[in-house]
Design an enzyme around this catalytic site. Structure first.
Site, PDB file in Angstrom:
ATOM      1  N   ASP A  21       0.839  -1.196   0.000  1.00 45.33           N
ATOM      2  CA  ASP A  21       0.000   0.000   0.000  1.00 45.33           C
ATOM      3  C   ASP A  21       0.881   1.256   0.000  1.00 45.33           C
ATOM      4  OD1 ASP A  21      -2.143   1.682   0.153  1.00 45.33           O
ATOM      5  OD2 ASP A  21      -3.042   0.749   1.918  1.00 45.33           O
ATOM      6  N   ASP A  22       0.796   2.035  -1.059  1.00 47.96           N
ATOM      7  CA  ASP A  22       1.566   3.284  -1.173  1.00 47.96           C
ATOM      8  C   ASP A  22       3.078   3.063  -1.146  1.00 47.96           C
ATOM      9  OD1 ASP A  22      -0.970   4.357  -1.036  1.00 47.96           O
ATOM     10  OD2 ASP A  22      -0.507   5.797   0.545  1.00 47.96           O
ATOM     11  N   CYS A  61      -5.483   4.029  -4.080  1.00 49.52           N
ATOM     12  CA  CYS A  61      -5.824   2.686  -3.604  1.00 49.52           C
ATOM     13  C   CYS A  61      -7.011   2.021  -4.285  1.00 49.52           C
ATOM     14  CB  CYS A  61      -6.127   2.706  -2.111  1.00 49.52           C
ATOM     15  SG  CYS A  61      -4.880   3.486  -1.085  1.00 49.52           S
ATOM     16  N   HIS A 124     -10.977  -2.270   0.383  1.00 53.16           N
ATOM     17  CA  HIS A 124     -11.086  -0.968  -0.287  1.00 53.16           C
ATOM     18  C   HIS A 124     -11.896  -0.973  -1.573  1.00 53.16           C
ATOM     19  CE1 HIS A 124      -8.934   3.104   0.121  1.00 53.16           C
ATOM     20  NE2 HIS A 124      -9.680   2.874   1.166  1.00 53.16           N
ATOM     21  N   ASP A 271       0.090  -0.769  -4.856  1.00 52.83           N
ATOM     22  CA  ASP A 271      -1.146  -0.292  -5.480  1.00 52.83           C
ATOM     23  C   ASP A 271      -1.032   1.083  -6.128  1.00 52.83           C
ATOM     24  OD1 ASP A 271      -1.039   1.143  -3.107  1.00 52.83           O
ATOM     25  OD2 ASP A 271      -3.180   0.955  -2.683  1.00 52.83           O
ATOM     26  N   ASN A 272      -0.045   1.879  -5.676  1.00 56.99           N
ATOM     27  CA  ASN A 272       0.177   3.192  -6.302  1.00 56.99           C
ATOM     28  C   ASN A 272       1.534   3.706  -5.829  1.00 56.99           C
ATOM     29  OD1 ASN A 272      -2.297   3.804  -4.032  1.00 56.99           O
ATOM     30  ND2 ASN A 272      -0.349   4.839  -3.706  1.00 56.99           N
TER      31      ASN A 272
HETATM   32 CA   LIG Z   1      -2.490   2.920  -1.741  1.00 56.93          CA
END
Ligand SMILES: [Ca+2]
Ligand SMILES: [Ca+2]
Lengths: 507, 507
Positions: A21-22, A61, A124, A271-272
Site C-alpha cells: 500500500d503506497d 488505492c 477498499h 497499489d500506487n
Molecule cells: Ca495505496
C-alpha cells in the site's frame, strides 16, 4: 523440477499476489533505495523476474485494487467519479458505492478450477455488506474494508472494523491497536500469520489456492511491530518496509518448506506510487521518477514488481515489458487454465509468454494513465504522451498538500488542470525517466511518435464503454456503524439518519 | 583461497581503481537505474561490497581526482581557487597550474613496495610538462591530460593531445576520432585494451601493480563504440554506460583467467555526480538525490562505489560506512603495507577494517563538502548540515545552465550564495535522502545534531592549513600547443605569446 519456460500443464499453480500500500518504485533495495533495507525482496528478484515497467491503473488505492481484481480499467469497472473532471475517488467511510455486482472478480473466476481464495488485509472496494470480499468470490478474509485512519471517537465517525470472513472481530485503535505516537502496531504480524496459516491449510488439503495478501503498514499512518521500530535508517516508514520485507521472506520460505515453491506463482507489487505528501517519515520513495501518489506522472503509477516461480521463471531476469496490475487478472486465469470472461472488454493481457520466456515481448502494448474520468496520458514503448497535466490545485498546495515536494517542471507539474490534447507533451522515458525534458514539437521524433500514439488513443476513446460511476455519492449513514458481527461483540453503534450528498473530491 | 575477512599478509595485492567520469550514483542497475544496463557492475556488487555512502571530495573532475591521488582535500592539496568565493575550478587548457610538487601521489608511495603503476584515460591534474603522470610516480600512461572537448581548429585552441607515457601520440578529433554527430568513438575500447595489456604484463612478470583506469566516455560529449551505439534504452549516455560496464566485466574476467582475482583489490567509483546540465541524452542519473555535478547537494557528491576482492571481501555485502575517494589513497597504502606520509594532514581513512569485516564501522567520521575555498556542508552519521547553499547564479540559470533540472527546494537550491553558518540547514539523509525537508530549528533533534556537528566543524576550520591555490591563473600560452613528442609527429603548433590572467570561474 520443471524446466524454466515450461508451464506445468498438469495441475494449475497456486497464485499469491502480494500487494503493498503506497509503497514506491524506489523503496526496494534492488530498485535503488539507498538504505537497502529489503534483502528478502532483493533475493526474490534474484530468484525471479524484475519488471521495471510495471504500472498501476490509477494512482490511488481503491481504483487500483478494483482494476487488479477485475482486469479492467476503473473507468470501465465503475471505480471512478463523474462529480468533477479528472478527480481521484476512493472508498472512504462515507462512500455509498462499491464494486459493481456486474464485475466478475478474480477469485470468483478461479473457483471454476476449484481454487480456494483468501484476502488478507485491506479490501477498499466498498465497505457496505453487499460489497465485501465474501460476496465477491473470496472464501476467507482477515482484514479491514477501509484504510486504518483514526482513531475516531465513534460518535462523528466510527473506527474501522476488522473482519474475520463475514463478521467483524474488533476495530482498529480498539481491539487492533495502532499507537499513533510511537507508530507501534502488530498488524503486519497478524496479517503474516493469517497468510502463512492459509498456505499451510491449503497445502495440507492439496487444494489450489489464491492468496491476495494486502497489508497496509506503508500507508499513513505508517506502523511497524515493536521489534522493527527504529531498525531502519529511514524512520518509521523504513521500519514498516523492513517488516513487510521480512514477511515476504517468511512466506517464500514457507512455500519452500512445504515443497510447493514450484507450484506457486508469486507476484509482488504495490497499489500506487509513494505518497510524497505524507512527508519524510511517513512516505516512501519513487526513485528517479516525477511526483507520486494521486498523480499520473511516473512517480504516481510506476510500481515495483517481481514475479517468482522457481522452476518456471528463469532466476535473475529483468524484463522491460510494459505491464499492469490488470494483467495479474488475465495472467492468473491463464496459469489456472481458465478462459477470461468473453462478454466484456478486458484491459489485462496474459503475461505468461513474457514470464516463462523472458525474451518474449508483447509489443505495441499501451499503458493508459487515468485520473478519475479522464485519460491523462498514454505510454507506448519508451514514449509517454500527456494529454492533461495536473498535480493539485494552487489552493491545496498553499495549504501544504504537495504531491511533488522538491520537484517542479515548468509546464508539466501544473497546478491547474491543463489540457494538451491538441499537442500532447511527449517524453522519452528511457532517456528521461524523470519527465523533465519534453521533446520539442518541432522535431521529427515528436511527429513520428504522435502519429503512432494518436490512432491508439482515438481507438481507445471511441470504443471505450464507460461503466456506471460508483464513487459519486456519500452518506454518513453508510459508515461502519454496525457491521455484521457487531452484536456478538457488543460493538454496534447507532446509525445516524441517512442524508446523502454528492461526494466532493478535492484532487 | 583465503578466508573472507583475512588480509593476505604475505604479498600485497594489486590495486585497480576504476574511476568513471560524471557517472551518477543512480546510473548502476544495482542502484536503481530503471533500464538496468549494468549487468557486470551489478555482478561485481554481488561478488563484493556495495558502499551506498561513498563520496567524492569536490563535485567536479580535477579536484576530485587530485583528492583521490593525494588522500587530501583539494583545499589542502591546492586544487582550488581563491579568485572567487566557493567557485569550482578545474584544469581547462588555459590553466597555468597543476598538482603541486609538494604532494606525494599514490603511485609514488606504492613504489616503496615495488608496485608498477599505470594510468589509463583522463589525468586532469595539470597538462603542462611538469604536472604530467610520469612526473608524479606513474610508470606508464595512455590517455589525455584534459577533457575531450572539441573539435578545435588548432588556431584559437589546440585539440587535446593523447599521450603514450611522456609523449603525445596524436590528438582527439584527429588521430583519435570522436564523431560529435553520431557519438561514435572507439576510445573506451582502446582504454580497455591498455588496461588489459598492463594487467597481463605485470601478472606475467609477477610484479605488484596499480592500475588507475579512468575512461571518460560518460563525460559530455558522451561517446561509445559502434557496437554499443543505440544499444541502450537511454540514448547515447546509456550506450556509454553499457560499454564501460562491459569493459569492467572484461577486466574482472581477465583477473580470473590469470588466476589473480584473490590477489587484486578492485574499486569502482566515479569522480562526481551526474552532470544534469548536459540534458537528457548526455547526462546520467543521481537516483533519488538532489541536483548534480558542480553542487554540494547529494547528487553532486555521492558516488556509486563497489569494492571487489574475492576471498577477502565477503560477497554480496552492503556497508553504510561514510567513506570517500580520499580513503582510496590510505586504504591502498594499507593493503600494500606502506605507512602513509606522516608529515602532512591526510583526510583519507584506512577502510580495510570495514572492507574485510563488513560489520566494522568507523564511527564519527565526518564527510566535508567543499566547493572551491568554502566548506559548504558536513555530514555526520545520517545528518547533513549545509553552511552555505548555492546552485549557480540566476544569470547562468537564465542562460539555460541548470544544475538541478526539475528540482527546486525553497531556501535550499538557492541561486545566490546563501550563508547559513549561524543556523545551518540540517537534513536527515536516511528519512530524506533528497534533501527536501529541513529539520525545524525548534526541535530537540536539530539542537542535538548541531551540538555534535559544531565542534567538528570548528576543529576542522581551526586546524586546517590551506594549500597554495593552484587554479588561479590562466594563460593561452600554456595550452597543449606543442606537447612533448609533437616534433616526431609533425604536430607542434605555434605557441602564442604569454599573457596571463586571473581565471574567471562562473560557478
Ligand atoms: Ca495505496
Ligand atoms: Ca567528472
Amino acid at each position: 523440477i520443471s524446466q524454466p519456460g515450461r508451464l506445468a500443464a498438469a495441475s494449475p499453480p497456486n497464485v499469491i499476489i502480494m500487494l503493498m500500500d503506497d509503497m514506491g518504485w524506489g523503496d526496494l533495495g534492488v530498485l535503488g533505495q539507498p538504505s537497502k533495507e529489503t534483502p528478502n525482496l532483493d533475493a526474490m528478484a534474484a530468484q525471479g523476474m524484475l519488471l521495471p515497467n510495471f504500472y498501476t491503473a490509477n494512482p490511488l488505492c481503491s481504483p487500483s485494487r478494483a482494476a487488479l481484481l477485475t482486469g479492467r480499467l476503473p473507468v470501465r469497472n465503475g471505480f471512478y467519479t463523474t462529480n468533477g473532471h479528472a478527480r481521484n475517488a476512493y472508498t472512504p467511510q462515507e462512500i455509498v458505492g462499491g464494486i459493481s455486482q456486474d464485475e466478475i472478480l478474480l477469485p470468483l473466476m478461479l473457483k471454476k478450477k476449484g481454487y480456494v481464495s483468501k484476502i488478507v488485509g485491506k479490501w477498499h472496494l466498498g465497505h457496505r455488506a453487499q460489497y465485501l470480499p465474501l460476496k465477491n468470490g473470496f472464501d476467507e478474509w482477515f482484514g479491514a474494508p477501509n484504510c486504518h485512519f483514526g482513531p475516531y471517537n465513534n460518535s462523528g465517525r466510527p473506527n474501522i472494523p476488522v473482519y474475520h470472513n463475514s463478521e467483524m472481530v474488533g476495530r482498529y485503535y480498539e481491539e487492533f491497536s495502532i499507537n499513533r505516537k510511537t507508530g507501534e502496531s502488530n498488524l503486519t504480524q497478524i496479517y503474516l500469520q493469517e497468510g502463512l496459516d492459509f498456505i499451510n491449510q491449503q497445502s495440507l488439503a492439496q487444494r489450489p489456492f489464491f492468496l491476495y495478501w494486502a497489508p497496509d503498514a506503508t500507508h499513513a499512518p505508517v506502523y511497524a511491530s515493536r521489534r522493527f521500530l527504529g531498525k531502519s535508517q529511514r524512520g518509521r516508514y523504513g521500519d514498516a518496509v523492513m517488516e513487510l520485507d521480512n514477511s515476504v521472506g517468511q512466506i517464500l520460505s514457507r512455500l519452500r518448506t512445504l515443497g510447493i515453491e514450484n507450484s506457486t506463482f508469486v507476484f509482488f507489487t504495490s497499489d500506487n506510487g509513494a505518497a510524497l505528501m505524507s512527508g519524510p517519515s511517513e512516505s516512501g520513495s519513487n526513485g528517479p521518477f516525477l511526483c507520486g501518489k494521486e498523480t499520473t506522472y511516473e512517480g504516481g503509477m510506476r510500481e515495483p514488481a517481481i514475479a517468482w516461480w522457481p522452476g518456471h521463471i528463469t532466476a535473475g531476469t529483468v524484463n522491460f515489458q510494459l505491464s499492469s496490475v490488470m494483467d495479474l487478472y488475465t495472467t492468473s486465469l491463464s496459469l489456472a487454465g481458465i478462459s477470461p470472461p468473453d462478454d466484456r472488454a478486458l484491459d489485462g493481457l496474459d503475461l505468461t509468454p513474457v514470464l516463462l520466456n523472458s525474451s518474449h515481448v508483447l509489443h505495441h502494448r499501451p499503458i493508459f494513465y487515468y485520473r478519475g474520468n479522464e485519460l491523462m496520458a498514454v505510454r507506448l514503448g519508451q514514449y509517454k504522451a500527456h494529454y492533461w497535466t495536473w498535480t493539485n490545485s494552487l489552493d491545496e498546495l498553499k495549504k501544504g498538500v504537495n504531491f511533488c515536494p522538491g520537484q517542479e517542471v515548468a509546464g508539466v507539474t501544473t497546478h491547474e488542470q491543463k489540457e494538451h490534447t491538441l499537442q500532447p507533451l511527449i517524453f522519452h522515458l528511457g532517456r528521461d525517466p524523470g519527465e523533465k525534458f519534453p521533446i520539442s514539437v518541432l522535431t521529427k521524433e515528436y511527429q513520428d511518435v504522435l502519429s503512432r500514439i494518436s490512432p491508439i488513443v482515438d481507438h481507445h476513446k471511441k470504443t471505450l464503454v464507460a461503466g456506471i460511476p460508483q464513487l459519486n455519492m456519500c452518506d454518513v449513514a453508510v459508515m461502519n456503524w454496525a457491521p455484521a458481527g457487531c452484536e456478538k461483540l457488543g460493538k454496534c453503534l447507532k446509525v445516524p439518519t441517512s442524508s446523502p450528498w454528492k461526494c466532493k473530491w478535492p484532487h
